[in-house]
Design a protein around this motif. Structure first.
Motif, PDB file in Angstrom:
ATOM      1  N   GLN A  80       0.705  -1.149  -0.139  1.00 31.22           N
ATOM      2  CA  GLN A  80       0.028   0.063  -0.044  1.00 31.22           C
ATOM      3  C   GLN A  80       0.907   1.313  -0.055  1.00 31.22           C
ATOM      4  O   GLN A  80       0.780   2.123  -0.670  1.00 31.22           O
ATOM      5  CB  GLN A  80      -0.767  -0.164   1.409  1.00 31.22           C
ATOM      6  CG  GLN A  80      -1.703   1.117   1.397  1.00 31.22           C
ATOM      7  CD  GLN A  80      -2.620   0.892   2.783  1.00 31.22           C
ATOM      8  OE1 GLN A  80      -3.894   0.417   2.500  1.00 31.22           O
ATOM      9  NE2 GLN A  80      -2.267   1.525   3.864  1.00 31.22           N
ATOM     10  N   THR A  83       2.750   1.711  -3.379  1.00 31.09           N
ATOM     11  CA  THR A  83       1.884   2.100  -4.353  1.00 31.09           C
ATOM     12  C   THR A  83       1.499   3.750  -4.202  1.00 31.09           C
ATOM     13  O   THR A  83       1.624   4.390  -5.229  1.00 31.09           O
ATOM     14  CB  THR A  83       0.501   1.267  -4.360  1.00 31.09           C
ATOM     15  OG1 THR A  83       0.710   0.015  -4.520  1.00 31.09           O
ATOM     16  CG2 THR A  83      -0.706   1.772  -5.412  1.00 31.09           C
ATOM     17  N   GLU A  87       2.169   6.536  -7.043  1.00 32.52           N
ATOM     18  CA  GLU A  87       1.145   7.441  -7.494  1.00 32.52           C
ATOM     19  C   GLU A  87       1.532   8.892  -7.374  1.00 32.52           C
ATOM     20  O   GLU A  87       1.131   9.764  -8.125  1.00 32.52           O
ATOM     21  CB  GLU A  87      -0.370   7.357  -6.632  1.00 32.52           C
ATOM     22  CG  GLU A  87      -0.937   6.058  -6.937  1.00 32.52           C
ATOM     23  CD  GLU A  87      -2.285   5.896  -6.401  1.00 32.52           C
ATOM     24  OE1 GLU A  87      -2.625   6.888  -5.954  1.00 32.52           O
ATOM     25  OE2 GLU A  87      -2.814   4.642  -5.926  1.00 32.52           O
ATOM     26  N   GLU A 230       1.344  -0.225 -13.285  1.00 28.11           N
ATOM     27  CA  GLU A 230       0.154  -0.782 -12.064  1.00 28.11           C
ATOM     28  C   GLU A 230      -1.209  -0.210 -12.443  1.00 28.11           C
ATOM     29  O   GLU A 230      -1.482   1.028 -12.706  1.00 28.11           O
ATOM     30  CB  GLU A 230       0.485  -0.095 -10.806  1.00 28.11           C
ATOM     31  CG  GLU A 230       1.642  -1.031 -10.317  1.00 28.11           C
ATOM     32  CD  GLU A 230       1.731  -2.228  -9.937  1.00 28.11           C
ATOM     33  OE1 GLU A 230       0.338  -2.792  -9.700  1.00 28.11           O
ATOM     34  OE2 GLU A 230       2.776  -3.192 -10.033  1.00 28.11           O
ATOM     35  N   GLU A 233      -6.160   2.266  -8.278  1.00 23.57           N
ATOM     36  CA  GLU A 233      -7.402   2.165  -7.557  1.00 23.57           C
ATOM     37  C   GLU A 233      -8.171   3.331  -7.776  1.00 23.57           C
ATOM     38  O   GLU A 233      -7.920   4.447  -7.704  1.00 23.57           O
ATOM     39  CB  GLU A 233      -7.033   2.032  -6.107  1.00 23.57           C
ATOM     40  CG  GLU A 233      -5.882   0.732  -5.754  1.00 23.57           C
ATOM     41  CD  GLU A 233      -5.786   0.443  -4.271  1.00 23.57           C
ATOM     42  OE1 GLU A 233      -6.147   1.336  -3.494  1.00 23.57           O
ATOM     43  OE2 GLU A 233      -5.266  -0.418  -3.976  1.00 23.57           O
ATOM     44  N   GLU A 234      -9.369   3.245  -7.956  1.00 22.62           N
ATOM     45  CA  GLU A 234     -10.438   3.969  -8.237  1.00 22.62           C
ATOM     46  C   GLU A 234     -10.831   4.870  -6.928  1.00 22.62           C
ATOM     47  O   GLU A 234     -11.025   5.841  -6.800  1.00 22.62           O
ATOM     48  CB  GLU A 234     -11.659   3.510  -8.875  1.00 22.62           C
ATOM     49  CG  GLU A 234     -11.587   3.063 -10.437  1.00 22.62           C
ATOM     50  CD  GLU A 234     -12.819   2.172 -10.859  1.00 22.62           C
ATOM     51  OE1 GLU A 234     -13.692   1.894  -9.867  1.00 22.62           O
ATOM     52  OE2 GLU A 234     -12.825   2.064 -12.079  1.00 22.62           O
ATOM     53  N   ASP A 238      -6.702   5.070   2.540  1.00 19.59           N
ATOM     54  CA  ASP A 238      -5.215   4.498   3.070  1.00 19.59           C
ATOM     55  C   ASP A 238      -5.536   4.394   4.482  1.00 19.59           C
ATOM     56  O   ASP A 238      -6.612   4.717   5.099  1.00 19.59           O
ATOM     57  CB  ASP A 238      -4.114   5.612   2.864  1.00 19.59           C
ATOM     58  CG  ASP A 238      -2.716   4.793   2.909  1.00 19.59           C
ATOM     59  OD1 ASP A 238      -2.665   3.656   3.304  1.00 19.59           O
ATOM     60  OD2 ASP A 238      -2.074   5.485   2.170  1.00 19.59           O
ATOM     61  N   ARG A 328     -10.577   8.077   4.091  1.00 19.64           N
ATOM     62  CA  ARG A 328     -11.329   7.705   2.804  1.00 19.64           C
ATOM     63  C   ARG A 328     -11.597   9.101   2.117  1.00 19.64           C
ATOM     64  O   ARG A 328     -12.143   9.875   2.826  1.00 19.64           O
ATOM     65  CB  ARG A 328     -12.474   6.975   3.049  1.00 19.64           C
ATOM     66  CG  ARG A 328     -13.031   6.524   1.736  1.00 19.64           C
ATOM     67  CD  ARG A 328     -14.195   5.654   2.111  1.00 19.64           C
ATOM     68  NE  ARG A 328     -15.438   6.333   2.646  1.00 19.64           N
ATOM     69  CZ  ARG A 328     -15.483   5.972   4.097  1.00 19.64           C
ATOM     70  NH1 ARG A 328     -15.209   5.007   4.692  1.00 19.64           N
ATOM     71  NH2 ARG A 328     -16.845   6.886   4.449  1.00 19.64           N
ATOM     72  N   GLY A 402     -16.311   3.755  -7.143  1.00 17.53           N
ATOM     73  CA  GLY A 402     -14.936   4.561  -7.079  1.00 17.53           C
ATOM     74  C   GLY A 402     -15.373   5.736  -8.027  1.00 17.53           C
ATOM     75  O   GLY A 402     -14.417   6.416  -8.230  1.00 17.53           O
TER      76      GLY A 402
END
Length: 514
Positions: A80, A83, A87, A230, A233-234, A238, A328, A402
């Motif tokens: 996580q 990633t 991003e 990769e 993710e929509e 975290d 979120r 998402g």
């Protein structure tokens, strides 16, 4: 294609220290369960100096360093965090590919947009540094070349020209192969990748098979490994699991900083800005508390998000200790940046943004108002207060899948929201308008000059008067108007916007200036 490789030395250890700054310089290890035994997966620099090595049992490691602290190694958390780091680079590169546990490849094809590959590598390291990571970057044409040089080279940023991979790899030790082929070549007395590259290809294949042939080709700068970006993710969310359940705010605050630093970097990489967040505090042993945060203006600035989160959560009273903190993004928007007027200070604008968001979260979403302009010329009807929201045309919510979806009907204002700004021709307009003009009992000279006026039973002397500005209209209706407006300074009241009605000749108070 040209690709870069970012190697974050002992990434899980660095991540742990960033999450818990008190661990900096301390002997620590991350341990995992291997066949019923707890073994070291990663160790800090101080632990390594004490003789601790990956693969060693925790018991043996503790015998070498009695002050050793240990923490669980969670693959999901590391993936996580890696990633999230990838991003954050999306503003510089079209895509990235993870290479767990401590590196990733990134597409360097857009390097010319930032001044070349050397500058791209420096910018990547700058983004890592902002998040607290120390790293190395290599840009090359082959996946193997970029990876090995970033891990075993000496330069912070290295660029390998097209076709020069074999020359760049030659000085590296044989251990850089990091596979079984290294042992096969060491038996032959070889010690560098350059010596491996000099061997005849046929002899290598005959002696070592396909694996040795593949390692030999890579040492010669030949590698057809594809680049597989990769998928993003929509849903933007975290979490951080605390080392121990916390019954004070300080450990939660450290977790919040880690989360929002990562979230801000992810949003910036995607060119997005958060509009609405939800913080989820999972309690020990069960239960959770969800705390929403509505932002007055879309933002991706981690510092502002952290200040607002501290304000929102700092005085929260919970029945149980907090075991995990999650965040979120429920709504986000395109990040178009912000253009300040000449003379404006970013610090002041950020402070105002913080105040607006605190008011919205403390008093409720509908308690914060903005002025919405109306299609009428009569001053008292020219604008009306509306609940404050980000502009409708740029606003989006995350659907359950998402994907961005329109705001629910009940949350959308009926017209675009415009804040009344005192600029240009509107400079003399007051910030506070009366819903209905109030008639003034005015004392007027023979020439029509106002000397004083009574308001709410009190007499206020006029100390200054500027004007008139003539406004009129709506002649086609039953209530046309013709007015001469003045800016009048009343003693004990301050500056006011006053008009003299052309129909009855009386003075009326229209509004007050702040």
């Amino acid at each position: 294609m040209r690709r870069g490789y970012l190697h974050i030395t002992r990434f899980p250890v660095q991540r742990k220290v960033i999450e818990s700054p008190a661990l900096a310089g301390q002997p620590l290890v991350l341990v995992e369960e291997v066949r019923g035994q707890r073994r070291v997966a990663f160790a800090s620099t101080r632990a390594l100096k004490a003789g601790v090595r990956p693969g060693m049992t925790l018991t043996a490691a503790t015998a070498l360093e009695p002050e050793l602290r240990n923490f669980p190694y969670r693959l999901k958390d590391e993936a996580q965090a890696l990633t999230a780091l990838g991003e954050s680079l999306l503003g510089l590169c079209p895509g990235f590919q993870r290479d767990a546990p401590d590196g990733l490849w990134f597409d360097a094809s857009a390097a010319h947009l930032v001044g070349g590959e050397q500058e791209l590598g420096a910018r990547v390291l700058e983004i890592c540094g902002e998040q607290g990571y120390r790293a190395h970057v290599t840009v090359a044409s082959e996946a193997f070349t970029s990876r090995v040089l970033a891990r075993h080279g000496s330069r912070r940023v290295e660029v390998v020209p097209e076709g020069q991979g074999v020359r760049a790899l030659a000085p590296l030790p044989l251990s850089a192969l990091e596979d079984a082929a290294a042992k096969a070549f060491s038996v032959l007395g070889l010690s560098t990748l350059g010596q491996v590259a000099a061997l005849p290809a046929g002899a290598v294949t005959a002696r070592g098979g396909a694996a040795a042939a593949r390692a030999h080709a890579r040492c010669r700068g030949v590698d057809d490994t594809p680049f597989t970006p990769e998928p993003l993710e929509e849903a933007l969310e975290d979490r951080v699991v605390l080392d121990a359940p916390a019954d004070t705010f300080e450990p939660v605050q450290f977790a919040l900083k880690t989360l929002l630093d990562r979230l801000g970097a992810r949003l910036s990489g995607r060119q997005r800005a958060a509009v609405r967040l939800t913080f989820v505090l999972r309690l020990d042993p069960t239960g959770e508390a969800q705390v929403p945060l509505l932002l007055a203006r879309p933002t991706a600035r981690a510092k502002l998000l952290l200040d607002l989160a501290r304000h929102r959560l700092g005085e929260l009273r919970l029945e149980r200790p907090v075991a995990e903190v999650a965040v979120r993004v429920d709504a986000h928007d395109e990040d178009l940046g912000q253009q300040l007027a000449l003379g404006d200070a970013p610090e002041g604008d950020a402070a105002l943004e913080g105040v607006l968001s605190r008011l919205a979260t403390t008093l409720g979403e509908e308690a914060l108002f903005a002025a919405s302009l109306q299609a009428v010329h009569r001053p008292e009807s020219a604008h009306t207060p509306r609940a404050f929201h980000p502009p409708e045309t740029r606003r989006g919510l995350l659907s359950p899948s998402g994907l961005l979806a329109p705001a629910p009907e009940g949350e959308r204002p009926g017209a675009p929201i415009t804040v009344w700004r005192e600029t240009g021709a509107a400079r003399e307009r007051p910030s506070r308008l009366l819903a209905q003009p109030a008639r003034l009992d005015a004392e007027v000279t023979a020439s029509g000059e106002m000397l004083a006026a009574r308001l709410a039973g009190r007499r206020h002397r006029v100390t200054g008067m500027a004007g008139p500005e003539r406004l009129g209209g709506e002649w086609w209706t039953d209530t046309p108007y013709q007015r001469d407006y003045y800016r009048v300074h009343f003693e004990g009241l301050g500056p006011a916007w006053v008009y003299r009605d052309g129909r009855d000749g009386d003075f009326y108070l229209q509004g007050l200036f702040d």
